[in-house]
Design an enzyme around this catalytic site. Structure first.
Site: not given
Length: 750
Positions: A516, A518, A529, A531, A556, A559
């Protein structure tokens, strides 16, 4: 009474073979091992994919006795291999075995696919019987429902007894998200759920023959429950909810030894703290859950809840798992009789220990009756078992100067022998604490991660994957799971400090890593993300299909929707939290590309795309003006190539971006859309993925970003790209080169 197991008989151990030659009396019945090998030719049960999710139910009937066994569920397979076994003792000749194969459904009741029956008629005292059972559907008599293959081994029982299950020791865990939410119970796998467990121990009725304890009439709380139909109904409803297999996540399996028992309960540790468990023993199973101060623990009797409101149990109390250097597996099981509801006699604690010893021969067991000073000491080691005020006080003492030493993250000190997941900090982070780079999610299970394998790489060749599997003796799922933590260490989450890793295998056999990303000072929807990162990684390396991937935690919804764009969406498998799932299970009624795209559908994600676009005259003129800038020319060419190969079937606005660094490196990526729109991935983010894969240490190394997008397109990336660059690379120049469809290539609106 015989407690002999048939494991040596099953695997052909030499000592077992010698024992078979000892004289036996067949009048006591037979000890029978039934191996459920496989089924084949099963009918289709799921109309949307033409497959089924089969499991097998076996019921052995001997007079009034009925012994049942259920296999695991095999996903998406009409020819499932189960390869499981059960052992039955004192089974008489002529006993009937009924087998049913069912299809597991997520939102609707399971469907029976076929059934068969077989009568146990041994031709000799000792032997092996291969059994093939043609399956018939109960309502479609004329059609074949496939075949089930069994192997039946048998020998005369050594002592008289009633038919009973000898093994294996099975377990089932139920996870209730609703109860977890109400109690605020975060698990070490980052799930919010309260769990209950059933251990189907063998020999229960043999060991506890003639022993049982009714509810305690002298206990005020028990009297309130059992003398009130309303409260008793509430306890039974609570039991039905917490032990339900369809209201939340459920997993089942076999406990092969004491180590697997410890692993089931995470060695008695959650969130870095020692935990206590409440149990009730009934004729069919040992039922338990973590105890402590909170909802659903003190409002009603925990023991009555586990017993399902039964008025008597075989035994009840609490247990914990403590470190013990001298014990096999490094831990020991501590059992007590601490139950006010049933008040079992301490005289039968050795009986309970004998039951566990019969199921787990190498298990170190300590029994501690109520009133023993050791019990008070063990309780003090577990503040969560006390009232909330006591737990808070224990935490406050630990934080005082001169108190117990605290790690930097503020969690309680850990005993050296505790097995603690790094996710012990999850609750602190969710309450607002921030530790830069301080949290790595570890869902790889009890097996240690494979450190020193990735070395910062985000892709391994198929030959490297095969060599790793051979070197460590691992299957595909095991390898992926053990690489999650090393992968997650490469994540860049400056906002949440929550590292996520994803590791997947492509059809080529190559391994891909995702993490991930950010971006500080930017809204969270700009994040990438893990994935998604993995898919972009695979796309950049020409992979056309992802077969399976293991992730730090349950993907989530964002994804799950993103993976719906894959042509291989029906076959990709997700592994997390000890289970493996299809996308259909994770997102059963999803919004798919077919809901928006015309038929026949264009190529889907990971399939080759060919958006016939070209730079406009003004863009080509801008290129000529900077003819001496080789890095810019390369970036423009790569951005155009990425736009040509981008996945934009919904907006028909292909786009690509390229990042140029001060050292002349170029990293690029293309736009990726989703049918649900929001999970779409802008071209700047996919170019950043390419940069991270190549090892660019800091976004501020970017000196220029070249963006190619459709002139006048309904989707424009320049405004958001400019905002992102202002925060992560303010020195970088943004150059937008507009493109247009080649003559006759513009797609028609549907």
């Amino acid at each position: 009474m015989s407690m002999q197991r048939l494991l040596s008989f099953e695997i052909g151990d030499e000592r077992g073979s010698e024992e078979l030659q000892a004289p036996c009396d067949a009048s006591h019945g037979f000890d029978v091992l039934i191996r459920i090998v496989h089924a084949h030719g099963l009918p289709t049960a799921d109309w949307w994919n033409g497959l089924a999710d089969p499991y097998c139910l076996l019921a052995v009937h001997a007079g009034e006795q009925c012994i049942q066994y259920r296999t695991r569920t095999v996903l998406k397979d009409l020819n499932p291999t189960f390869d499981e076994f059960l052992e039955v003792g004192n089974l008489p000749a002529g006993a009937c075995l009924k087998a049913e194969v069912w299809d597991k459904d997520l939102l609707t009741p399971d469907d029976v696919m076929g059934a068969a029956a077989w009568r146990f008629e041994p031709a000799a005292p000792n032997g092996r019987l291969p059994v093939r059972l043609p399956l018939a559907h109960p309502s479609r008599k004329q059609s074949s429902a496939g075949e089930l293959k069994l192997e039946v081994h048998h020998r005369p029982s050594r002592a008289p007894g009633t038919p009973r299950l000898l093994g294996p020791v099975r377990f089932r865990q139920q996870f209730s998200p609703v109860s977890g939410l109400l109690m605020g119970r975060w698990n070490d796998d980052n799930t919010l759920a309260y769990s209950t467990s059933k251990l189907f121990l063998v020999h229960i009725e043999d060991v506890f023959e003639g022993v049982s304890f009714p509810w305690n009439r002298k206990h005020a709380a028990a009297a309130r429950i059992y003398q009130s139909p309303v409260l008793l109904s509430g306890v039974r409803t609570q039991h039905a909810t917490l032990y339900a297999t369809h209201l939340g996540r459920c997993r089942c399996g076999v406990l092969g030894d004491h180590n697997s028992l410890f692993a089931l309960f995470h060695c008695g540790v959650r969130g870095g703290q020692r935990r206590y468990f409440t149990y009730s023993l009934l004729a069919d199973s040992f039922r338990c859950s973590e105890t402590g101060a909170g909802f659903a623990t003190d409002m009603m009797s925990k023991h009555a809840m586990h017993a399902g409101g039964a008025e008597e149990v075989l035994y009840a109390g609490e247990f914990c798992i403590l470190p013990d250097d001298t014990a096999p597996g490094g831990h020991r099981l501590v059992l007590d009789n601490n139950s006010g509801t049933f008040a079992p006699s301490a005289a039968h604690l050795p009986t309970l220990a004998r039951l566990f010893a019969a199921n787990f021969p190498e298990l170190r067991i300590e029994t501690v009756p109520v009133g023993d000073p050791r019990l008070d000491e063990y309780h003090r080691q577990c503040p969560s078992r006390s009232k909330l005020s006591a737990a808070a006080a224990a935490a406050a003492v630990a934080e005082e100067p001169g108190g117990a030493a605290q790690p930097a993250n503020g969690t309680p000190p850990l005993e050296p022998q505790q097995l603690v997941s790094p996710t012990q900090c999850t609750k602190l982070l969710r309450r607002g604490a921030r530790q830069k780079g301080g949290l790595v999610v570890d869902l790889s299970g009890a097996e240690p991660p494979l450190q020193g394998v990735l070395h910062g790489q985000f892709r391994l060749e198929a030959s490297e994957v095969a060599a790793l599997m051979e070197e460590h003796g691992l299957g595909e799922d095991e390898l992926l799971a053990r690489l999650i933590q090393p992968a997650a260490q490469q994540a860049r989450p400056p906002i949440s400090a929550y590292h996520v890793g994803a590791v997947g295998l492509g059809a080529s056999g190559c391994l891909y890593v995702g993490v991930n990303l950010e971006f500080a000072r930017l809204p969270l929807y700009n994040s990438v993300h893990a994935e998604q990162f993995l898919l972009v990684n695979a796309l950049h390396h020409g992979e056309t299909e992802i077969r399976r991937l293991a992730v730090s935690a349950a993907p989530c919804g964002h994804c799950r929707q993103f993976y719906s764009e894959l042509a291989c969406a029906e076959t990709v498998r997700f592994t997390f939290g000890g289970g493996t799932y299809s996308l259909g299970q994770l997102l059963p009624m999803r919004f798919k590309p077919a809901d928006l795209l015309p038929a026949p559908a264009p190529p889907l994600l990971l399939q080759p795309q060919n958006n016939a676009i070209q730079l406009t005259g003004a863009a080509r003129a801008a290129l000529r003006e900077r003819g001496g800038d080789a890095a810019f020319a390369r970036a423009a060419a790569e951005a155009l190539a990425e736009a040509t190969g981008s996945y934009a079937p919904y907006s028909r606005c292909p786009a690509g971006a390229a990042i140029v660094t001060g050292e002349g490196h170029v990293y690029s990526g293309g736009y990726i859309e989703s049918a649900a729109y929001n999970p779409s991935l802008p071209p700047l983010q996919t170019a950043i993925v390419d940069a991270v894969i190549d090892g660019m240490p800091c976004y501020t190394e970017a000196t220029e970003v070249v963006l190619v997008e459709l002139a006048g397109g309904a989707v424009q990336h320049a405004p958001t790209t400019r905002v992102i660059l202002e925060q992560i690379a303010p020195q970088a120049r943004l150059t937008v080169l507009q493109a247009e469809w080649a003559a006759g290539a513009e797609p028609a609106l549907s």
